[in-house]
Write an enzyme that holds these catalytic residues in place. Structure first.
Site, PDB file in Angstrom:
ATOM      1  N   SER A 144       0.848  -1.180   0.000  1.00 51.03           N
ATOM      2  CA  SER A 144       0.000   0.000   0.000  1.00 51.03           C
ATOM      3  C   SER A 144       0.887   1.235   0.000  1.00 51.03           C
ATOM      4  CB  SER A 144      -0.892  -0.010   1.250  1.00 51.03           C
ATOM      5  OG  SER A 144      -1.522   1.237   1.453  1.00 51.03           O
ATOM      6  N   TYR A 157      -2.397  -0.596  10.592  1.00 50.19           N
ATOM      7  CA  TYR A 157      -2.332  -0.958   9.168  1.00 50.19           C
ATOM      8  C   TYR A 157      -1.056  -0.408   8.531  1.00 50.19           C
ATOM      9  CZ  TYR A 157      -3.696  -1.220   4.235  1.00 50.19           C
ATOM     10  OH  TYR A 157      -3.732  -1.475   2.891  1.00 50.19           O
TER      11      TYR A 157
END
Length: 286
Positions: A144, A157
């Site tokens: 990501s 995250y």
């Protein structure tokens, strides 16, 4: 039983989002796809879509929770028996845990890393012997932009994806001599369940919390990103490039949006980025 001679891929987290789209795309490219599903009931949607596209015979759902070593071993053995080889592993399974560092229970941090990091490592370890023996293969890690730049209220995250980035760099160097390529897909926000679930599970601070004001300002931004996120098929296309390129790159950004975000981190002074983030949170830095 004679081994199937078609190229074979294992895609984790194939019940929805990037994983489902990637499984279907690879099958349409003529690959045999083993679709790992933590929740076996999710196979109905996958099989229905594969049937509609005329590729049902090329998609094999497998019960696969990447935090369960027994299921990992069984999935890899199934592929070994049916195919005799594995040409690509797409480490897609994951979720996004949110909240402010001080208020996210440590157990939630552990859950985040068990899936996004340790599950990914365990899955990779399980397939490497087969890939080394055949001296070929591709391992694709779904990372990501959060693996390169931090965002408030998403620290679990963000931290897990930073770990994936470092793991990918090290792994790529270790296995290059065996003919195995390793690539990271650095995705931004897309219209997938992972972002919707992340927002829905965002740990809301109490009225007395010191972080309550930040939450009130940030949640609409997260909501907007989830609603206006990109088309997830762009990520599936990037995964295909990482698998099919003759010389796969270390990092792929699916669209110009991710490229712009990461260029900003590379070229803009951190002080500028920090001011923008703090402004969004309503913080006036002295």
């Amino acid at each position: 039983m004679l081994a199937d001679k078609r190229n074979a891929a294992l895609v984790t987290g194939a019940g929805s989002g990037f994983g489902l789209l990637t499984a279907l795309l690879l099958a349409e490219k003529g690959w045999m796809v083993y679709a790992g599903l933590r929740d076996s009931s999710r196979s109905e949607g996958l099989v229905k879509e594969a049937t509609a596209r005329g590729i049902a015979d090329q998609v094999v759902p497998l019960q696969l929770d990447v935090t369960d070593c027994g299921q990992i071993a069984q999935a890899v053995e199934t592929i070994r028996q049916r195919q005799g080889r594995l040409d690509a592993l797409v480490n897609n399974a994951g979720f996004a845990a949110g909240g402010f560092v001080e208020e996210v229970p440590l157990e939630r941090w552990r859950e985040q890393f068990e899936t996004n990091v340790f599950g990914l490592v365990a899955m990779t370890q399980a397939v490497l012997p087969m890939m080394r023996a055949q001296r070929s293969g591709r391992i694709v890690l779904i990372s990501s932009v959060s693996g390169r730049i931090g965002f408030p209220a998403l620290a679990p995250y963000v931290a897990s994806k930073h770990a994936v980035e470092g793991f990918g760099e090290s792994l790529r160097l270790e296995v290059a001599g065996f003919g195995i390529g390793v690539s990271l897909i650095e995705a931004g926000p897309y219209r997938t369940e992972i972002w919707r679930k992340s927002i829905d599970s965002l740990q809301e601070p109490t009225a007395e919390s010191a972080y309550r004001g930040y939450y009130v300002r940030l949640k609409p931004i997260f909501e907007h990103n989830a609603e206006t996120g990109g088309d997830p098929s762009h990520v599936a296309a990037s995964i295909w490039r990482a698998i099919s390129d003759n010389k796969p790159k270390l990092r792929y950004q699916p669209t110009s949006s991710e490229k712009k975000t990461l260029r900003a981190k590379q070229w803009l002074p951190w002080g500028f980025i920090e001011r923008m983030a703090l402004k969004a949170m309503g913080v006036k830095k002295s």
